[in-house]
Write a protein that holds these residues in place. Structure first.
Motif, PDB file in Angstrom:
ATOM      1  N   THR A 168       0.826  -1.207   0.000  1.00 13.77           N
ATOM      2  CA  THR A 168       0.000   0.000   0.000  1.00 13.77           C
ATOM      3  C   THR A 168       0.861   1.257   0.000  1.00 13.77           C
ATOM      4  OG1 THR A 168      -1.761  -1.165   1.200  1.00 13.77           O
ATOM      5  CG2 THR A 168      -1.811   1.241   1.234  1.00 13.77           C
ATOM      6  N   LEU A 171       2.265   1.673  -3.440  1.00 16.20           N
ATOM      7  CA  LEU A 171       1.254   2.128  -4.394  1.00 16.20           C
ATOM      8  C   LEU A 171       0.980   3.621  -4.228  1.00 16.20           C
ATOM      9  CD1 LEU A 171      -0.868   1.578  -6.564  1.00 16.20           C
ATOM     10  CD2 LEU A 171      -2.471   0.960  -4.741  1.00 16.20           C
ATOM     11  N   HIS A 180       2.503   7.879 -13.967  1.00 19.36           N
ATOM     12  CA  HIS A 180       1.899   6.646 -13.468  1.00 19.36           C
ATOM     13  C   HIS A 180       0.642   6.264 -14.236  1.00 19.36           C
ATOM     14  CE1 HIS A 180      -0.551   9.631 -11.294  1.00 19.36           C
ATOM     15  NE2 HIS A 180      -1.476   8.691 -11.283  1.00 19.36           N
ATOM     16  N   ILE A 184      -0.616   2.489 -15.644  1.00 20.01           N
ATOM     17  CA  ILE A 184      -1.883   1.863 -15.241  1.00 20.01           C
ATOM     18  C   ILE A 184      -2.786   1.645 -16.449  1.00 20.01           C
ATOM     19  CG2 ILE A 184      -3.996   2.236 -13.914  1.00 20.01           C
ATOM     20  CD1 ILE A 184      -2.312   3.572 -11.785  1.00 20.01           C
ATOM     21  N   PHE A 249      -3.926  -5.991  -7.186  1.00 15.65           N
ATOM     22  CA  PHE A 249      -3.373  -4.894  -6.393  1.00 15.65           C
ATOM     23  C   PHE A 249      -1.874  -4.728  -6.673  1.00 15.65           C
ATOM     24  CE2 PHE A 249      -1.732  -3.279  -2.230  1.00 15.65           C
ATOM     25  CZ  PHE A 249      -2.353  -2.049  -2.274  1.00 15.65           C
ATOM     26  N   PHE A 252      -1.179  -3.004 -10.009  1.00 17.69           N
ATOM     27  CA  PHE A 252      -1.248  -1.537  -9.980  1.00 17.69           C
ATOM     28  C   PHE A 252       0.041  -0.943  -9.417  1.00 17.69           C
ATOM     29  CE2 PHE A 252      -5.856  -2.243 -10.325  1.00 17.69           C
ATOM     30  CZ  PHE A 252      -6.182  -1.274 -11.261  1.00 17.69           C
ATOM     31  N   VAL A 253       0.607  -1.592  -8.417  1.00 20.36           N
ATOM     32  CA  VAL A 253       1.867  -1.099  -7.855  1.00 20.36           C
ATOM     33  C   VAL A 253       2.964  -1.122  -8.907  1.00 20.36           C
ATOM     34  CG1 VAL A 253       3.627  -1.471  -6.092  1.00 20.36           C
ATOM     35  CG2 VAL A 253       1.227  -1.881  -5.549  1.00 20.36           C
ATOM     36  N   SER A 256       2.244   1.297 -12.078  1.00 19.84           N
ATOM     37  CA  SER A 256       2.364   2.728 -11.793  1.00 19.84           C
ATOM     38  C   SER A 256       3.836   3.138 -11.811  1.00 19.84           C
ATOM     39  CB  SER A 256       1.721   3.046 -10.439  1.00 19.84           C
ATOM     40  OG  SER A 256       2.425   2.413  -9.377  1.00 19.84           O
TER      41      SER A 256
END
Length: 563
Positions: A168, A171, A180, A184, A249, A252-253, A256
Motif C-alpha cells: 500500500t 502504491l 503513473h 496503469i 493490487f 497496480f503497484v 504505476s
C-alpha cells in the motif's frame, strides 16, 4: 442400506479433522436405522496430529500459502509479457543519464546479483552470498513449522498481513509519480487480438494454478487439520477473492512505477524493461528509491516483505509434503520424530537448491524449472486428473453428498457443474493447446535453450506427471485376477464416506455425553459448595470466644471480634 448388516473389517482415517487409524470391528449391526456398538464406552487410541488454533488461523495459512511471490512477481511479468504492444526497437534518442537510470538497475541485477552467463551450459562456481541467503531461508522455514500447525497458524498472521501494508505504501508513492497513469492504462487495457494466441491462455491458466497452489497437495494437507464439520465454502471464497485481489493490487503497484520509468526514459511502457521474472526486481527497487525520507530503510522493509511473501508459501509447501509422508508411512513413527524428520527434509531441499545459486546459468535454470517443473503443463495435467478422479472415479454425486454433510448444507448445483464439467474440460483443453502450440523455451528476447536444456525441462516435468499413469499400471499389473477383475478393482472407488460419517457421529455423541457429564459434575460441585457455605454460616460463635485474639502465621495479633 439393508436394515441389518455386519461390518467385519476396514479402516477409517478421519476423526475430527485428524487422521487416525481405528478398527471397525467394533461396529456391530445396523438395526432399524440405529447403530449398535460392542464397546461404546471404550475410547480408541488416536494419534495426536495437532490442529489449527482457530478457523482464522487456517484461513490465514491458506492466504499466506496462496498469496506470495506468484502475485507480486510472476503475475506482473506475465501481464507485461502478454498485455503490452509488440516489441519494437527503440528509435528515440535519449539522454545518457536517463538511459543509465534504466540500464543501471538492470545491469546490476543481471551482472552482479545473478551473474548471468551466455548460456545454460556454462556453469560457474557457487555464489556464496546467495548460498548464505538460501541457508537462512531454510533455517527460517524450519523454525516456523517445527512445532506443527498450531505454531504455524500464529506466524502466518504476521507474514501474510505485513506485505499488504508495504504494498500500500509503494502504491501510494507510485500514484504520486509523474507518468503513473500511462503505466496503469497499459495494465488495464487489453489487446484483444492477443486473445487468439494459445500462449496467453496457457500463461493465464498456469498462473491461476501456480498462484492458488492447486495440484501441489499443500491445500489438502493444510485442510486435513480442520475439524470434520467445517464450512469449506467460506474458506474457498475468502482465499480465492483475497488471492485474486492481491494479484490485481500488486499489478497496480508495478505498472504505476513502470509508467514513471517510461516517462523518465521517454519511451513506451512496453519498452521500459526486458520482459521476464526480473521485471519485479527492477521496477520495485525503482519505487523504493523514490520513497521519501530514508530510501535505504524502505529497501530493507521491501526485501523483508519479499522474504515474508516467499516464506509463508514455502513453509506451507513443506508442511504439506511432510504431513503427507507422516500420514502415509505411519510405521516409521515420523510424527513422533517430527523435528528430526523436518530437519532432514529442509537439509535435502537446501542441497537441491544449490544448483540455483551458481554463477552463470542459475537464473536460466530457474526459468526452465518454472516453465516445466513448477507450473505449466505439470499443474494442468495433475489438476485435470484430480477433477476426473473425483467426478468420475469417486463419483461427483457421492462427493457432493459428503461435502454437504461436512458443511451442514448443500452448496448448490454450480459446484457440480464445475467439478464434473467446466474444470476438467478447461484444464484438459488448455493442456492440449499447450502441446499443439508448443514453443521452444527461451530466456529474455534472444536466448533459446539448447535441445538438451529442453529435454532436461521435460524430465523435470515428467518427474511429477508420470506417477498418475505409472501407479495405475503398477496397480493393474500387481492385482490378482482376470483382466476384467483387475480393471474393475483399479477403477472402482473403495472410499466409503458413510463409514467416516458413522465414526464422526459416534465421536460427536461421545463428546456430547462428556460435556453433559462435565456440566452435571460442575452443577453438583456448585450445590455441594453452596451447602458447605450454608452450613458454615449456620454455625454460631460462642460468646466467650468472640473477643479472643489469636496470633497469625506472621506473628501479628488479630481479633475475631465483630466490627
Amino acid at each position: 442400506m439393508a436394515s441389518n448388516m455386519t461390518i467385519e473389517q476396514g479402516e477409517v482415517n478421519k476423526s475430527n479433522g485428524n487422521l487416525a487409524t481405528i478398527s471397525l470391528n467394533e461396529f456391530k449391526t445396523v438395526e432399524n436405522g440405529k447403530h449398535m456398538y460392542e464397546d461404546d464406552d471404550e475410547e480408541e487410541e488416536e494419534e495426536d496430529r495437532g490442529a489449527w488454533g482457530s478457523k482464522m488461523d487456517f484461513i490465514m495459512a491458506c492466504i499466506g500459502y496462496a498469496v506470495g511471490l506468484g502475485n507480486v512477481w510472476r503475475f506482473p511479468y506475465l501481464v507485461y509479457k502478454n498485455g503490452g504492444g509488440s516489441v519494437r526497437k527503440i528509435i528515440t534518442s535519449m539522454p545518457f543519464l536517463k538511459q543509465a537510470l534504466r540500464e543501471g538497475i538492470q545491469m546490476y541485477y543481471k551482472n552482479r546479483v545473478l551473474k548471468i552467463s551466455p548460456g545454460i551450459d556454462e556453469i560457474g562456481s557457487l555464489q556464496w552470498e546467495l548460498v548464505g541467503c538460501l541457508a537462512v531461508a531454510w533455517v527460517l522455514t524450519y523454525a516456523c513449522i517445527w512445532k506443527g500447525v498450531a505454531q504455524t497458524g500464529k506466524i502466518v498472521w504476521f507474514t501474510a498481513l505485513i506485505p499488504y501494508g508495504i504494498l500500500t505504501a509503494l502504491l501510494i508513492r507510485g500514484l504520486t509519480l509523474e507518468g503513473h497513469k500511462d503505466g496503469i492504462e497499459y495494465y488495464i487495457t487489453p489487446e484483444w487480438d492477443r486473445l487468439s494466441s494459445p500462449t496467453v491462455w496457457i500463461d493465464a491458466a498456469t498462473q491461476i494454478f501456480f498462484s492458488y497452489g492447486v495440484g501441489i497437495g499443500s491445500l489438502i494437507s493444510l485442510g486435513s487439520y480442520n475439524p470434520y464439520r467445517n464450512n469449506s465454502l467460506i474458506d474457498t471464497l475468502v482465499v480465492g477473492v483475497v488471492n485474486a485481489g492481491t494479484s490485481l493490487f500488486a499489478g497496480f503497484v508495478i505498472f504505476s512505477i513502470l509508467g514513471f520509468m517510461a516517462n523518465e526514459l521517454d519511451v513506451p511502457v512496453s519498452e521500459v524493461v526486458s520482459e521476464g521474472p526480473g521485471l519485479t526486481f527492477i521496477a520495485y527497487p525503482t519505487a523504493v528509491y523514490q520513497m521519501p525520507l530514508v530510501p535505504q530503510l524502505w529497501s530493507v522493509i521491501f526485501f523483508l516483505m519479499l522474504i515474508m511473501l516467499g516464506l509463508d508459501s514455502q513453509f506451507c509447501v513443506v508442511e504439506g509434503f511432510i504431513t503427507s509422508v507422516m500420514d502415509y508411512f505411519t510405521q516409521y513413527k515420523l510424527r513422533e520424530n517430527r523435528t528430526v524428520f523436518l530437519l532432514i527434509v529442509c537439509g535435502i531441499d537446501f542441497l537441491l537448491g544449490l544448483v540455483c545459486v551458481t554463477e552463470g546459468p542459475s537464473n536460466k535454470l530457474i526459468i526452465d524449472m518454472d516453465s516445466y517443473a513448477a507450473s505449466g503443463m505439470c499443474l494442468l495435467w495433475v489438476a485435470s486428473w484430480e477433477c476426473v478422479a473425483i467426478s468420475y472415479g469417486l463419483g461427483v454425486n457421492k462427493y457432493y453428498k459428503a461435502i454437504s454433510t461436512m458443511m451442514g448444507f448443500t452448496p448448490g448445483w454450480f459446484w457440480i457443474i464445475c467439478w464434473a464439467g467446466t474444470a476438467p474440460m478447461v484444464s484438459i483443453g488448455i493442456f492440449v493447446f499447450s502441446l499443439v502450440d508448443y514453443q521452444h523455451a527461451k530466456y529474455g528476447e534472444d536466448y533459446y535453450y539448447p535441445v538438451w536444456g529442453e529435454i532436461l525441462g521435460w524430465f523435470m516435468a515428467l518427474a511429477s506427471m508420470h506417477w498418475i499413469i505409472t501407479y495405475a499400471v503398477y496397480l493393474f499389473l500387481t492385482t490378482r485376477g482376470s483382466l476384467s477383475e483387475r480393471w474393475e478393482y483399479v477403477t472402482t472407488n473403495k472410499f466409503d464416506f458413510e463409514l467416516i460419517e458413522l465414526k464422526e457421529q459416534r465421536i460427536e455423541a461421545r463428546l456430547e455425553r462428556k460435556r453433559a457429564e462435565a456440566a452435571e459434575d460442575l452443577e453438583n460441585a456448585k450445590d455441594s459448595n453452596s451447602d458447605s457455605i450454608q452450613a458454615r454460616d449456620n454455625i454460631s460463635t460462642p460468646p466467650e470466644y468472640e473477643n479472643i485474639a489469636y496470633v497469625s502465621e506472621n506473628g501479628d495479633g488479630e481479633s475475631l471480634s465483630k466490627m
